[in-house]
Design a protein around this motif. Structure first.
Motif, PDB file in Angstrom:
ATOM      1  N   THR A   1      -1.012  36.437 -24.174  1.00 42.06           N
ATOM      2  CA  THR A   1      -2.530  36.369 -24.290  1.00 42.06           C
ATOM      3  C   THR A   1      -2.808  38.039 -23.755  1.00 42.06           C
ATOM      4  O   THR A   1      -2.335  38.370 -22.936  1.00 42.06           O
ATOM      5  N   SER A   2      -4.133  38.423 -24.145  1.00 44.77           N
ATOM      6  CA  SER A   2      -4.579  39.681 -23.577  1.00 44.77           C
ATOM      7  C   SER A   2      -5.548  39.322 -22.155  1.00 44.77           C
ATOM      8  O   SER A   2      -6.212  40.159 -21.982  1.00 44.77           O
ATOM      9  N   ARG A   3      -5.704  37.982 -21.892  1.00 44.32           N
ATOM     10  CA  ARG A   3      -6.571  37.870 -20.699  1.00 44.32           C
ATOM     11  C   ARG A   3      -5.595  37.191 -19.543  1.00 44.32           C
ATOM     12  O   ARG A   3      -4.605  36.707 -19.654  1.00 44.32           O
ATOM     13  N   SER A   4      -5.897  37.526 -18.339  1.00 45.11           N
ATOM     14  CA  SER A   4      -5.253  37.380 -17.055  1.00 45.11           C
ATOM     15  C   SER A   4      -5.693  35.908 -16.529  1.00 45.11           C
ATOM     16  O   SER A   4      -4.843  35.318 -15.727  1.00 45.11           O
ATOM     17  N   ALA A   5      -6.794  35.516 -16.820  1.00 49.00           N
ATOM     18  CA  ALA A   5      -7.133  34.049 -16.326  1.00 49.00           C
ATOM     19  C   ALA A   5      -5.955  33.072 -16.559  1.00 49.00           C
ATOM     20  O   ALA A   5      -5.881  32.302 -15.531  1.00 49.00           O
ATOM     21  N   PRO A   6      -5.536  32.785 -17.694  1.00 48.72           N
ATOM     22  CA  PRO A   6      -4.515  31.827 -17.770  1.00 48.72           C
ATOM     23  C   PRO A   6      -3.229  31.766 -16.987  1.00 48.72           C
ATOM     24  O   PRO A   6      -2.629  30.822 -16.526  1.00 48.72           O
ATOM     25  N   ALA A   7      -2.919  33.131 -16.513  1.00 47.79           N
ATOM     26  CA  ALA A   7      -1.789  33.458 -15.582  1.00 47.79           C
ATOM     27  C   ALA A   7      -2.417  32.698 -14.265  1.00 47.79           C
ATOM     28  O   ALA A   7      -1.440  32.321 -13.544  1.00 47.79           O
ATOM     29  N   ARG A   8      -3.528  33.060 -13.887  1.00 47.22           N
ATOM     30  CA  ARG A   8      -3.765  32.504 -12.347  1.00 47.22           C
ATOM     31  C   ARG A   8      -3.789  30.869 -12.714  1.00 47.22           C
ATOM     32  O   ARG A   8      -3.507  30.244 -11.615  1.00 47.22           O
ATOM     33  N   LEU A   9      -4.481  30.465 -13.557  1.00 46.33           N
ATOM     34  CA  LEU A   9      -4.485  28.923 -13.864  1.00 46.33           C
ATOM     35  C   LEU A   9      -2.960  28.185 -13.732  1.00 46.33           C
ATOM     36  O   LEU A   9      -3.032  27.317 -13.084  1.00 46.33           O
ATOM     37  N   VAL A  10      -2.330  28.882 -14.510  1.00 46.37           N
ATOM     38  CA  VAL A  10      -0.787  28.304 -14.565  1.00 46.37           C
ATOM     39  C   VAL A  10      -0.113  28.461 -13.203  1.00 46.37           C
ATOM     40  O   VAL A  10       0.495  27.346 -12.904  1.00 46.37           O
ATOM     41  N   GLU A  11      -0.402  29.288 -12.296  1.00 45.97           N
ATOM     42  CA  GLU A  11      -0.085  29.535 -10.773  1.00 45.97           C
ATOM     43  C   GLU A  11      -0.580  28.402  -9.990  1.00 45.97           C
ATOM     44  O   GLU A  11      -0.155  27.827  -9.193  1.00 45.97           O
ATOM     45  N   LEU A  12      -1.902  28.333 -10.022  1.00 44.61           N
ATOM     46  CA  LEU A  12      -2.489  27.252  -9.417  1.00 44.61           C
ATOM     47  C   LEU A  12      -2.172  25.766  -9.774  1.00 44.61           C
ATOM     48  O   LEU A  12      -2.109  24.818  -8.786  1.00 44.61           O
ATOM     49  N   LEU A  13      -1.764  25.589 -10.999  1.00 47.90           N
ATOM     50  CA  LEU A  13      -1.311  24.293 -11.519  1.00 47.90           C
ATOM     51  C   LEU A  13      -0.177  24.008 -11.239  1.00 47.90           C
ATOM     52  O   LEU A  13       0.597  22.862 -11.405  1.00 47.90           O
ATOM     53  N   ASP A  14       0.815  25.060 -10.686  1.00 46.65           N
ATOM     54  CA  ASP A  14       2.246  25.133 -10.556  1.00 46.65           C
ATOM     55  C   ASP A  14       3.026  24.355 -11.725  1.00 46.65           C
ATOM     56  O   ASP A  14       3.818  23.651 -11.493  1.00 46.65           O
ATOM     57  N   LEU A  15       2.592  25.156 -12.723  1.00 44.72           N
ATOM     58  CA  LEU A  15       3.148  24.801 -14.126  1.00 44.72           C
ATOM     59  C   LEU A  15       4.614  25.729 -14.372  1.00 44.72           C
ATOM     60  O   LEU A  15       4.548  26.785 -14.889  1.00 44.72           O
ATOM     61  N   HIS A  16       5.722  25.297 -13.778  1.00 41.61           N
ATOM     62  CA  HIS A  16       6.869  25.931 -13.924  1.00 41.61           C
ATOM     63  C   HIS A  16       7.514  26.026 -15.357  1.00 41.61           C
ATOM     64  O   HIS A  16       8.419  26.889 -15.788  1.00 41.61           O
ATOM     65  N   ASP A  17       7.027  25.269 -16.159  1.00 39.43           N
ATOM     66  CA  ASP A  17       7.457  25.246 -17.632  1.00 39.43           C
ATOM     67  C   ASP A  17       6.390  26.161 -18.566  1.00 39.43           C
ATOM     68  O   ASP A  17       6.894  26.361 -19.663  1.00 39.43           O
TER      69      ASP A  17
END
Length: 275
Positions: free
Chosen positions: A252-268
């Motif tokens: 993605t060209s946006r950084s917000a999804p990366a922060r969400l993935v970290e907060l959700l602890d989505l290892h996959d």
């Protein structure tokens, strides 16, 4: 659609929702005329017999000559989709792949279809099968000289039903917020539009129907056309990754999804921010 043409995508797979038969026929004429001008073999697939289908193309330049040369074919919908009331997705792709091969062997530059498919998607079971077929044929068309417009009648189908179909196309004239379609290069799937609380269940259904498979343990999704994604859709991606014992790579060209993935602890799920 986003323009006056029936499709503006590189490989041409569009969903057209309509409520005016005359406007539909005008779209069909424009789409098929463009194909004939490009040296393609073109098909009109719709309910009715061949005489009624021919009348719908009265304004197609060179219609009679194209019919004589078999550059233009008119097929009742039950002849083009011959796999009982519920379409068999894999068999239908094979049928269109064979038609494309035959068109090329006959000297045409490609194969183009305008299909009015409302009668094939009235029930839930029909739509479940047909949306799976839509994604399979989309993947096939991405790499072969076939293009298609898939038309659906708003007078017979609910907006929710049309949304199920439209989101599986790279282009549509509907108001659907997101699109999931075949990717190019390393990306198995491309995502565009917005994934928000209003459509996360539809996204989960579309993801299940497309069922993209990982390559070497990675499932790469091109989401550079995705303007917004909320946590619910990221959770759906995580569920899909676990079902296939893989890692989803969301580009993605946006950084917000990366922060969400970290907060959700989505290892996959791994987010790659690209320019």
């Amino acid at each position: 659609m986003t323009s006056d043409s029936a499709s503006t995508t590189a490989y041409g797979h569009a969903c057209l929702a309509y409520d005016d038969p005359a406007a539909l026929d005008a779209r069909a004429v424009a789409h098929l005329a463009a194909g004939l001008a490009a040296g393609e073999q073109v098909w009109l697939v719709a309910p009715g017999d061949t005489d009624s289908l021919a009348r719908r193309l009265d304004r197609l330049p060179g219609r009679d000559d194209a019919l004589r040369r078999r550059a233009l074919r008119l097929l009742p919908v039950e002849h083009a989709y011959r796999h009982d009331e519920i379409v068999d997705p894999e068999k239908q792709v094979r049928a269109y792949a064979a038609a494309t091969t035959e068109a090329l062997a006959a000297g045409y530059t490609g194969f183009r279809v305008f299909a009015e498919a409302t009668t094939l998607v009235r029930s839930v079971a029909q739509r479940d099968a047909f949306t799976r077929y839509e994604h399979l044929i989309d993947r096939w068309m991405r790499h072969h000289p076939m293009s298609a417009v898939c038309a659906y009648d708003r007078r017979e189908l609910s907006e929710a039903a049309i949304a199920e179909l439209a989101c599986m196309h790279p282009e549509t004239n509907t108001d659907g917020l997101f699109r999931l379609h075949a990717g190019g290069g390393e990306a198995v799937v491309e995502l565009a539009g917005e994934l928000d609380p209003s459509n996360h269940r539809l996204f989960a259904a579309a993801l299940d129907r497309a069922d993209p498979r990982p390559v070497d343990g990675r499932l790469v999704l091109d989401a550079t056309g995705l303007r917004f994604v909320d946590h619910r859709s990221l959770l759906h991606l995580g569920d899909h990754a676990r079902r296939h014992d893989a890692t989803v790579v969301l580009r993605t060209s946006r950084s917000a999804p990366a922060r969400l993935v970290e907060l959700l602890d989505l290892h996959d799920v791994r987010v790659e921010v690209v320019p």
